[in-house]
Enzyme design. Structure first.
Site, PDB file in Angstrom:
ATOM      1  N   SER A   1       3.077 -15.550 -18.484  1.00 50.56           N
ATOM      2  CA  SER A   1       4.462 -15.816 -18.910  1.00 50.56           C
ATOM      3  C   SER A   1       5.086 -14.639 -19.643  1.00 50.56           C
ATOM      4  CB  SER A   1       4.496 -17.006 -19.876  1.00 50.56           C
ATOM      5  OG  SER A   1       4.107 -18.178 -19.240  1.00 50.56           O
TER       6      SER A   1
ATOM      7  N   HIS B   1       7.787 -17.236 -14.168  1.00 40.83           N
ATOM      8  CA  HIS B   1       6.853 -16.546 -13.273  1.00 40.83           C
ATOM      9  C   HIS B   1       7.525 -16.230 -11.954  1.00 40.83           C
ATOM     10  CE1 HIS B   1       3.050 -17.072 -15.483  1.00 40.83           C
ATOM     11  NE2 HIS B   1       3.614 -18.133 -15.959  1.00 40.83           N
TER      12      HIS B   1
ATOM     13  N   HIS C   1      -0.813 -22.697 -12.331  1.00 40.18           N
ATOM     14  CA  HIS C   1      -1.524 -23.359 -13.423  1.00 40.18           C
ATOM     15  C   HIS C   1      -2.081 -24.690 -12.943  1.00 40.18           C
ATOM     16  CE1 HIS C   1       1.527 -20.774 -15.239  1.00 40.18           C
ATOM     17  NE2 HIS C   1       0.737 -20.660 -16.286  1.00 40.18           N
TER      18      HIS C   1
ATOM     19  N   TYR D   1      -1.837 -27.401 -14.450  1.00 34.64           N
ATOM     20  CA  TYR D   1      -0.908 -28.504 -14.718  1.00 34.64           C
ATOM     21  C   TYR D   1       0.162 -28.663 -13.643  1.00 34.64           C
ATOM     22  CZ  TYR D   1       2.074 -24.799 -16.736  1.00 34.64           C
ATOM     23  OH  TYR D   1       2.802 -23.658 -16.936  1.00 34.64           O
ATOM     24  N   GLU D   2       0.297 -27.689 -12.749  1.00 29.96           N
ATOM     25  CA  GLU D   2       1.348 -27.825 -11.732  1.00 29.96           C
ATOM     26  C   GLU D   2       1.001 -28.891 -10.707  1.00 29.96           C
ATOM     27  OE1 GLU D   2       2.875 -23.934 -10.321  1.00 29.96           O
ATOM     28  OE2 GLU D   2       1.797 -23.138 -12.063  1.00 29.96           O
TER      29      GLU D   2
ATOM     30  N   ALA E   1       0.119 -16.062 -22.237  1.00 35.49           N
ATOM     31  CA  ALA E   1       0.758 -16.340 -23.518  1.00 35.49           C
ATOM     32  C   ALA E   1      -0.056 -17.443 -24.174  1.00 35.49           C
ATOM     33  CB  ALA E   1       2.195 -16.787 -23.305  1.00 35.49           C
TER      34      ALA E   1
ATOM     35  N   MET F   1      -2.830 -22.670 -21.649  1.00 32.81           N
ATOM     36  CA  MET F   1      -2.891 -23.568 -20.485  1.00 32.81           C
ATOM     37  C   MET F   1      -3.303 -22.844 -19.198  1.00 32.81           C
ATOM     38  SD  MET F   1       0.668 -25.618 -21.153  1.00 32.81           S
ATOM     39  CE  MET F   1       1.226 -26.016 -22.825  1.00 32.81           C
ATOM     40  N   SER F   2      -3.964 -21.720 -19.308  1.00 35.13           N
ATOM     41  CA  SER F   2      -4.251 -20.954 -18.083  1.00 35.13           C
ATOM     42  C   SER F   2      -5.561 -20.181 -18.223  1.00 35.13           C
ATOM     43  CB  SER F   2      -3.105 -19.971 -17.803  1.00 35.13           C
ATOM     44  OG  SER F   2      -3.069 -18.954 -18.795  1.00 35.13           O
TER      45      SER F   2
ATOM     46  N   ASN G   1       3.320 -17.976 -30.577  1.00 35.98           N
ATOM     47  CA  ASN G   1       3.610 -18.963 -31.631  1.00 35.98           C
ATOM     48  C   ASN G   1       2.335 -19.306 -32.397  1.00 35.98           C
ATOM     49  OD1 ASN G   1       3.185 -20.379 -28.824  1.00 35.98           O
ATOM     50  ND2 ASN G   1       2.453 -21.836 -30.350  1.00 35.98           N
TER      51      ASN G   1
ATOM     52  N   HIS H   1       8.663 -24.319 -24.379  1.00 31.60           N
ATOM     53  CA  HIS H   1       8.496 -23.259 -23.383  1.00 31.60           C
ATOM     54  C   HIS H   1       9.559 -22.167 -23.568  1.00 31.60           C
ATOM     55  CE1 HIS H   1       7.020 -21.418 -19.782  1.00 31.60           C
ATOM     56  NE2 HIS H   1       8.137 -21.598 -19.114  1.00 31.60           N
TER      57      HIS H   1
HETATM   58  N1  HPA Z   1      -0.322 -24.032 -26.643  1.00 31.80           N
HETATM   59  C1  HPA Z   1      -0.618 -23.964 -25.334  1.00 31.80           C
HETATM   60  N2  HPA Z   1      -0.161 -23.016 -24.544  1.00 31.80           N
HETATM   61  C2  HPA Z   1       0.628 -22.079 -25.086  1.00 31.80           C
HETATM   62  C3  HPA Z   1       0.978 -22.094 -26.440  1.00 31.80           C
HETATM   63  C4  HPA Z   1       0.469 -23.134 -27.264  1.00 31.80           C
HETATM   64  O1  HPA Z   1       0.736 -23.225 -28.469  1.00 31.80           O
HETATM   65  N3  HPA Z   1       1.782 -21.012 -26.651  1.00 31.80           N
HETATM   66  C5  HPA Z   1       1.903 -20.381 -25.459  1.00 31.80           C
HETATM   67  N4  HPA Z   1       1.210 -21.006 -24.504  1.00 31.80           N
END
Ligand code: HPA
Length: 271
Positions: free
Chosen positions: A29, A60, A82, A84-85, A112, A207-208, A231, A243
């Site tokens: 990302s 993406h 991903h 989750y898709e 990310a 998540m990846s 974050n 997101h």
């Molecule tokens: N959690 C999960 N995936 C993420 C996060 C998070 O805090 N930040 C960026 N991708």
């Protein structure tokens, strides 16, 4: 068969040229700008390659960019699929197999992530030293051969890690190190999950990446992975996660990550 599709994809990506590809790079990302720096680039949308995923994540692009970075023949995947898709942990199997078919021996993954550590925050970079597969899914489920029993003790290659840390130092960029915990997403974690993750030994969550690490080791690639922290993880500040925030903040760390990766490639004589 993934390997047959990978051979056909590799032929398309070679595009009649004989570049000795050595490094595959997956850009997460907000990290796509490195793909623009590739010279002598052959660009092919994932949608044009059999077995490649059509990624629906708004940040993406889903494109193969093959060429040179700092003189090193590279295959860059700008975007990834991903879990989750579609609930398919093996969505990146053909792209990773394609790197092997192209002759790459090294796979560098970026993503990310949210940080669990107060001293590593948005805009910082973390080199992944190990992972915790908390999603519980695995891209090798259904693989019929004994090759599915992949060892992950040294999954994050020690010499690649040392080289990336050295490159960061030469660029004057602080590169944190830590354990990445894979949550399936797409919802973000709860504060209780983050407290649990910390207790279990995680330094960052995302998540990846973990499925691609497993696939990379399955195809006997040397693997390294780096997170840009967008974050602090859920519950560490008062803020709700989004997101939008990931997309907004990823480019800040991305600039540093780009410098590290270009220095890494330029200095290693990986040609
Ligand atoms: N959690 C999960 N995936 C993420 C996060 C998070 O805090 N930040 C960026 N991708």
């Amino acid at each position: 068969m993934s390997e047959d599709a990978a051979r056909r994809a590799a032929d398309r990506i070679r595009a009649g040229r004989d570049l000795p590809y050595s490094v595959g790079l997956v850009l997460g990302s907000g990290l796509g700008s490195l793909a623009d720096a590739v010279t002598d680039a052959v660009r092919i949308p994932f949608a044009d390659l059999e077995g490649f995923p059509s990624s629906g994540v708004s940040s993406h692009r889903g494109e193969v960019v093959a060429g040179r970075l700092e003189g090193v023949p590279v295959v860059v995947y700008s975007g990834r699929a991903h879990y989750y898709e579609r609930g398919d942990a093996a969505a990146m199997r053909v792209p990773i197999a394609t790197l092997k078919a192209l002759g790459c021996d090294t796979l560098i993954l970026t993503n990310a992530a949210g940080s669990l550590r107060g001293e590593t925050g948005p805009g910082d970079i973390m080199l992944i030293t190990d992972h915790i597969n908390f999603a519980g899914a695995n891209p090798l489920i259904g693989e019929p051969t004994d090759a599915r029993f992949v060892g992950l003790t040294g999954a994050y290659d020690a010499s690649l890690r040392a080289a990336l840390l050295g490159a960061a130092e030469r660029e004057g960029i602080r590169l944190a190190t830590g354990v990445y915990m894979w949550f399936s997403g797409p919802s973000f974690e709860t504060p209780a999950e983050i407290r649990a993750a910390r207790t279990l030994g995680a330094d960052a969550v995302g998540m990846s990446t973990v499925p691609e690490v497993i696939l990379g080791r399955f195809y006997r690639l040397r693997v390294a992975a780096v997170s840009t922290i967008t974050n602090f993880a859920a519950g560490m500040t008062g803020a709700e996660l989004s997101h939008e925030e990931t997309k907004r903040l990823a480019p800040i760390g991305a600039t540093k990550l780009e410098r590290i990766l270009r220095r890494f490639l330029g200095d290693r004589g990986l040609r």
